[in-house]
Enzyme design. Structure first.
Site, PDB file in Angstrom:
ATOM      1  N   LYS A   1       0.846  -1.188   0.000  1.00 14.25           N
ATOM      2  CA  LYS A   1       0.000   0.000   0.000  1.00 14.25           C
ATOM      3  C   LYS A   1       0.883   1.240   0.000  1.00 14.25           C
ATOM      4  O   LYS A   1       1.866   1.326   0.731  1.00 14.25           O
ATOM      5  CB  LYS A   1      -0.883  -0.011   1.244  1.00 14.25           C
ATOM      6  CG  LYS A   1      -1.721   1.230   1.430  1.00 14.25           C
ATOM      7  CD  LYS A   1      -2.725   1.078   2.549  1.00 14.25           C
ATOM      8  CE  LYS A   1      -2.090   1.214   3.903  1.00 14.25           C
ATOM      9  NZ  LYS A   1      -3.085   1.403   4.982  1.00 14.25           N
TER      10      LYS A   1
ATOM     11  N   SER B   1      -5.219   4.057 -16.878  1.00 16.16           N
ATOM     12  CA  SER B   1      -4.242   3.603 -15.901  1.00 16.16           C
ATOM     13  C   SER B   1      -3.844   4.693 -14.914  1.00 16.16           C
ATOM     14  O   SER B   1      -4.386   5.786 -14.911  1.00 16.16           O
ATOM     15  CB  SER B   1      -2.989   3.069 -16.577  1.00 16.16           C
ATOM     16  OG  SER B   1      -2.343   4.130 -17.236  1.00 16.16           O
TER      17      SER B   1
ATOM     18  N   THR C   1      -7.465  -0.022 -11.542  1.00 12.74           N
ATOM     19  CA  THR C   1      -6.788   0.273 -12.797  1.00 12.74           C
ATOM     20  C   THR C   1      -5.463  -0.488 -12.776  1.00 12.74           C
ATOM     21  O   THR C   1      -5.267  -1.381 -11.960  1.00 12.74           O
ATOM     22  CB  THR C   1      -6.604   1.794 -12.997  1.00 12.74           C
ATOM     23  OG1 THR C   1      -6.133   2.037 -14.332  1.00 12.74           O
ATOM     24  CG2 THR C   1      -5.672   2.415 -11.990  1.00 12.74           C
ATOM     25  N   TYR C   2      -4.559  -0.153 -13.695  1.00 12.56           N
ATOM     26  CA  TYR C   2      -3.251  -0.811 -13.719  1.00 12.56           C
ATOM     27  C   TYR C   2      -2.158   0.247 -13.712  1.00 12.56           C
ATOM     28  O   TYR C   2      -2.380   1.410 -14.042  1.00 12.56           O
ATOM     29  CB  TYR C   2      -3.125  -1.742 -14.931  1.00 12.56           C
ATOM     30  CG  TYR C   2      -3.230  -1.022 -16.257  1.00 12.56           C
ATOM     31  CD1 TYR C   2      -2.090  -0.559 -16.902  1.00 12.56           C
ATOM     32  CD2 TYR C   2      -4.470  -0.806 -16.852  1.00 12.56           C
ATOM     33  CE1 TYR C   2      -2.186   0.113 -18.119  1.00 12.56           C
ATOM     34  CE2 TYR C   2      -4.571  -0.140 -18.063  1.00 12.56           C
ATOM     35  CZ  TYR C   2      -3.427   0.314 -18.682  1.00 12.56           C
ATOM     36  OH  TYR C   2      -3.527   0.984 -19.877  1.00 12.56           O
TER      37      TYR C   2
ATOM     38  N   GLY D   1      -7.030   8.507 -18.579  1.00 20.25           N
ATOM     39  CA  GLY D   1      -8.268   7.989 -19.154  1.00 20.25           C
ATOM     40  C   GLY D   1      -9.464   8.269 -18.261  1.00 20.25           C
ATOM     41  O   GLY D   1      -9.517   9.283 -17.559  1.00 20.25           O
ATOM     42  N   ALA D   2     -10.418   7.350 -18.253  1.00 17.85           N
ATOM     43  CA  ALA D   2     -11.657   7.546 -17.495  1.00 17.85           C
ATOM     44  C   ALA D   2     -11.401   7.776 -16.010  1.00 17.85           C
ATOM     45  O   ALA D   2     -12.138   8.511 -15.347  1.00 17.85           O
ATOM     46  CB  ALA D   2     -12.577   6.342 -17.687  1.00 17.85           C
ATOM     47  N   ALA D   3     -10.342   7.189 -15.460  1.00 21.28           N
ATOM     48  CA  ALA D   3     -10.020   7.365 -14.045  1.00 21.28           C
ATOM     49  C   ALA D   3      -9.731   8.827 -13.704  1.00 21.28           C
ATOM     50  O   ALA D   3      -9.910   9.245 -12.558  1.00 21.28           O
ATOM     51  CB  ALA D   3      -8.829   6.501 -13.657  1.00 21.28           C
TER      52      ALA D   3
END
Length: 121
Positions: A9, A25, A57-58, A73-75
């Site tokens: 984390k 991502s 996501t990655y 992107g969408a994130a």
């Protein structure tokens, strides 16, 4: 039986960029990736402390030492620059193996530089 357990984390990192017109991502400073034992392409869960959003996501490798945390992107719609995130990775282990796992915890400073690394005891 396999179970999902916390692998690592990055706790309370600050968003430095949000790029909507990108494939997708999260870009993470390579120093933070190394400290948290993350690899490029690894799936992560993102928790936004500012608005309560949780999503997956990655990882994309960011410039080492830059402090970059960029949602792509969408994130990018789920964050604002300056938001505080927790980035979590999990792994699947046999139950007995999982009992012995010592997750890596990374605590960055306000510039996303590594302040402290810890292992859960």
């Amino acid at each position: 039986m396999f179970i999902h357990v916390l692998k690592s984390k990055i706790h309370r990192v600050k968003v430095t960029q949000a790029e909507l017109n990108y494939v997708g991502s999260i870009t993470i400073d390579e120093d933070l990736m190394d400290a948290a034992d993350l690899i490029e392409g690894e799936k992560v869960q993102i928790v936004n402390n500012n608005n309560g959003e949780r999503f997956e996501t990655y990882v994309i490798k960011g410039e080492r030492g830059s402090g970059v945390i960029c949602l792509n992107g969408a994130a990018a719609r789920k964050v604002q620059v300056g938001d505080i995130l927790i980035i979590i990775s999990y792994c699947m282990l046999e139950k007995e193996e999982a009992k012995a796992l010592k997750p890596k915890l990374v605590f960055p400073d306000e510039s996303n530089r590594i302040l402290e690394e810890a292992i859960i005891k």
